[in-house]
Design a protein around this motif. Structure first.
Motif, PDB file in Angstrom:
ATOM      1  N   ASN A   1      35.926  37.006  36.943  1.00 35.97           N
ATOM      2  CA  ASN A   1      35.165  36.919  35.710  1.00 35.97           C
ATOM      3  C   ASN A   1      36.064  36.282  34.664  1.00 35.97           C
ATOM      4  N   LEU A   2      35.853  34.979  34.401  1.00 34.66           N
ATOM      5  CA  LEU A   2      36.712  34.269  33.452  1.00 34.66           C
ATOM      6  C   LEU A   2      36.525  34.745  32.022  1.00 34.66           C
TER       7      LEU A   2
ATOM      8  N   VAL B   1      49.113  39.996  59.082  1.00 36.53           N
ATOM      9  CA  VAL B   1      47.922  39.161  59.248  1.00 36.53           C
ATOM     10  C   VAL B   1      46.910  39.449  58.141  1.00 36.53           C
ATOM     11  N   ALA B   2      46.628  40.716  57.904  1.00 40.71           N
ATOM     12  CA  ALA B   2      45.647  41.085  56.870  1.00 40.71           C
ATOM     13  C   ALA B   2      46.129  40.675  55.482  1.00 40.71           C
ATOM     14  N   GLU B   3      47.420  40.861  55.205  1.00 41.13           N
ATOM     15  CA  GLU B   3      47.930  40.532  53.878  1.00 41.13           C
ATOM     16  C   GLU B   3      47.930  39.026  53.642  1.00 41.13           C
ATOM     17  N   HIS B   4      48.269  38.245  54.661  1.00 41.97           N
ATOM     18  CA  HIS B   4      48.230  36.792  54.496  1.00 41.97           C
ATOM     19  C   HIS B   4      46.795  36.298  54.324  1.00 41.97           C
ATOM     20  N   ARG B   5      45.862  36.952  54.994  1.00 34.14           N
ATOM     21  CA  ARG B   5      44.452  36.604  54.804  1.00 34.14           C
ATOM     22  C   ARG B   5      44.039  36.880  53.352  1.00 34.14           C
ATOM     23  N   LEU B   6      44.490  37.996  52.800  1.00 37.34           N
ATOM     24  CA  LEU B   6      44.178  38.334  51.414  1.00 37.34           C
ATOM     25  C   LEU B   6      44.816  37.317  50.459  1.00 37.34           C
ATOM     26  N   CYS B   7      46.067  36.935  50.714  1.00 40.91           N
ATOM     27  CA  CYS B   7      46.727  35.915  49.885  1.00 40.91           C
ATOM     28  C   CYS B   7      45.940  34.604  49.930  1.00 40.91           C
ATOM     29  N   ASN B   8      45.482  34.214  51.101  1.00 34.27           N
ATOM     30  CA  ASN B   8      44.706  32.979  51.230  1.00 34.27           C
ATOM     31  C   ASN B   8      43.385  33.068  50.479  1.00 34.27           C
ATOM     32  N   GLU B   9      42.722  34.220  50.526  1.00 29.67           N
ATOM     33  CA  GLU B   9      41.462  34.390  49.795  1.00 29.67           C
ATOM     34  C   GLU B   9      41.688  34.292  48.289  1.00 29.67           C
ATOM     35  N   VAL B  10      42.758  34.908  47.804  1.00 30.16           N
ATOM     36  CA  VAL B  10      43.081  34.827  46.376  1.00 30.16           C
ATOM     37  C   VAL B  10      43.385  33.376  46.006  1.00 30.16           C
ATOM     38  N   ALA B  11      44.136  32.680  46.848  1.00 29.07           N
ATOM     39  CA  ALA B  11      44.469  31.280  46.577  1.00 29.07           C
ATOM     40  C   ALA B  11      43.214  30.413  46.514  1.00 29.07           C
ATOM     41  N   LEU B  12      42.277  30.641  47.403  1.00 27.66           N
ATOM     42  CA  LEU B  12      41.026  29.865  47.383  1.00 27.66           C
ATOM     43  C   LEU B  12      40.236  30.132  46.105  1.00 27.66           C
ATOM     44  N   ALA B  13      40.190  31.396  45.672  1.00 25.33           N
ATOM     45  CA  ALA B  13      39.481  31.729  44.424  1.00 25.33           C
ATOM     46  C   ALA B  13      40.164  31.072  43.228  1.00 25.33           C
ATOM     47  N   LEU B  14      41.492  31.141  43.178  1.00 26.82           N
ATOM     48  CA  LEU B  14      42.220  30.521  42.068  1.00 26.82           C
ATOM     49  C   LEU B  14      42.063  29.003  42.087  1.00 26.82           C
TER      50      LEU B  14
ATOM     51  N   ALA C   1      39.461  27.303  43.195  1.00 28.03           N
ATOM     52  CA  ALA C   1      38.113  26.987  42.701  1.00 28.03           C
ATOM     53  C   ALA C   1      38.052  27.111  41.184  1.00 28.03           C
ATOM     54  N   CYS C   2      38.636  28.162  40.640  1.00 25.58           N
ATOM     55  CA  CYS C   2      38.631  28.361  39.190  1.00 25.58           C
ATOM     56  C   CYS C   2      39.420  27.273  38.481  1.00 25.58           C
ATOM     57  N   ASN C   3      40.597  26.967  39.004  1.00 29.29           N
ATOM     58  CA  ASN C   3      41.435  25.961  38.362  1.00 29.29           C
ATOM     59  C   ASN C   3      40.808  24.574  38.423  1.00 29.29           C
ATOM     60  N   THR C   4      40.094  24.285  39.494  1.00 27.97           N
ATOM     61  CA  THR C   4      39.394  23.001  39.598  1.00 27.97           C
ATOM     62  C   THR C   4      38.325  22.892  38.526  1.00 27.97           C
TER      63      THR C   4
ATOM     64  N   GLU D   1      40.704  22.063  30.542  1.00 26.58           N
ATOM     65  CA  GLU D   1      41.460  23.279  30.216  1.00 26.58           C
ATOM     66  C   GLU D   1      42.672  23.410  31.133  1.00 26.58           C
ATOM     67  N   ASP D   2      43.640  24.201  30.690  1.00 27.93           N
ATOM     68  CA  ASP D   2      44.810  24.489  31.508  1.00 27.93           C
ATOM     69  C   ASP D   2      44.431  25.401  32.668  1.00 27.93           C
ATOM     70  N   PRO D   3      45.205  25.350  33.757  1.00 27.74           N
ATOM     71  CA  PRO D   3      44.940  26.263  34.876  1.00 27.74           C
ATOM     72  C   PRO D   3      45.261  27.704  34.486  1.00 27.74           C
ATOM     73  N   LEU D   4      44.748  28.624  35.276  1.00 26.86           N
ATOM     74  CA  LEU D   4      45.027  30.037  35.048  1.00 26.86           C
ATOM     75  C   LEU D   4      46.498  30.339  35.301  1.00 26.86           C
ATOM     76  N   HIS D   5      47.052  31.186  34.484  1.00 26.68           N
ATOM     77  CA  HIS D   5      48.406  31.703  34.677  1.00 26.68           C
ATOM     78  C   HIS D   5      48.260  33.172  35.073  1.00 26.68           C
ATOM     79  N   ILE D   6      48.954  33.563  36.110  1.00 26.64           N
ATOM     80  CA  ILE D   6      48.770  34.887  36.694  1.00 26.64           C
ATOM     81  C   ILE D   6      50.051  35.712  36.587  1.00 26.64           C
TER      82      ILE D   6
END
Length: 140
Positions: free
Chosen positions: A3-4, A27-40, A42-45, A52-57
């Motif tokens: 939610n931006l 395996v599960a943690e890397h999958r979670l990292c990849n999901e977060v990366a995909l969401a970020l 999409a948002c940054n694009t 606008e500037d990209p999100l800073h986390i």
């Protein structure tokens, strides 16, 4: 979900660690990292398309334990750094940007901190979208 408007990124589950900064289930943690990366990504694009500037986390490790505070804070920071590194690496591989190129530029969009105390139970790594003023202060 993201939610931006309220600058909120919610994960359906937490990162799980073993005793140190190793993931309990890599395996599960890397999958979670990849999901977060995909969401970020999409948002940054979308943000880049709006000029606008990209999100800073902010990646913040929190550990509650009765060990000496210094050890707990160090462990918290190591865990946060592990998550930051893995998400930044995954984000660099999926996000195509005109202004941010390569893993070093992507990693600069993240801050890392570790916190500890003897109240509460367990540990967590929190991902928080930084407000623009906070992100600017982080880069100075």
């Amino acid at each position: 979900s993201l939610n931006l408007r309220s600058l909120e990124l919610s994960l359906r589950r937490q990162f799980a660690f073993s005793e140190n900064s190793e993931y309990a289930d890599g395996v599960a943690e890397h999958r979670l990292c990849n999901e977060v990366a995909l969401a970020l990504s999409a948002c940054n694009t979308v943000l880049e398309g709006m000029g606008e500037d990209p999100l800073h986390i902010a990646v913040e490790g929190h550990t509650w334990h009765r060990q000496p505070r210094r050890e707990v804070v160090l462990r918290s920071k190591e865990r946060a750094e592990r998550v930051r590194s893995d998400i930044a690496s995954a984000l660099a591989s999926v996000w195509v940007s005109e202004s941010v190129r390569g893993e070093a530029d992507v990693a600069a969009l993240f801050s890392v901190a570790g916190f500890g105390g003897d109240q509460g139970k367990g540990s967590q790594v929190e991902l928080r979208v930084m407000a623009p003023a906070e992100a600017e202060a982080h880069h100075q």
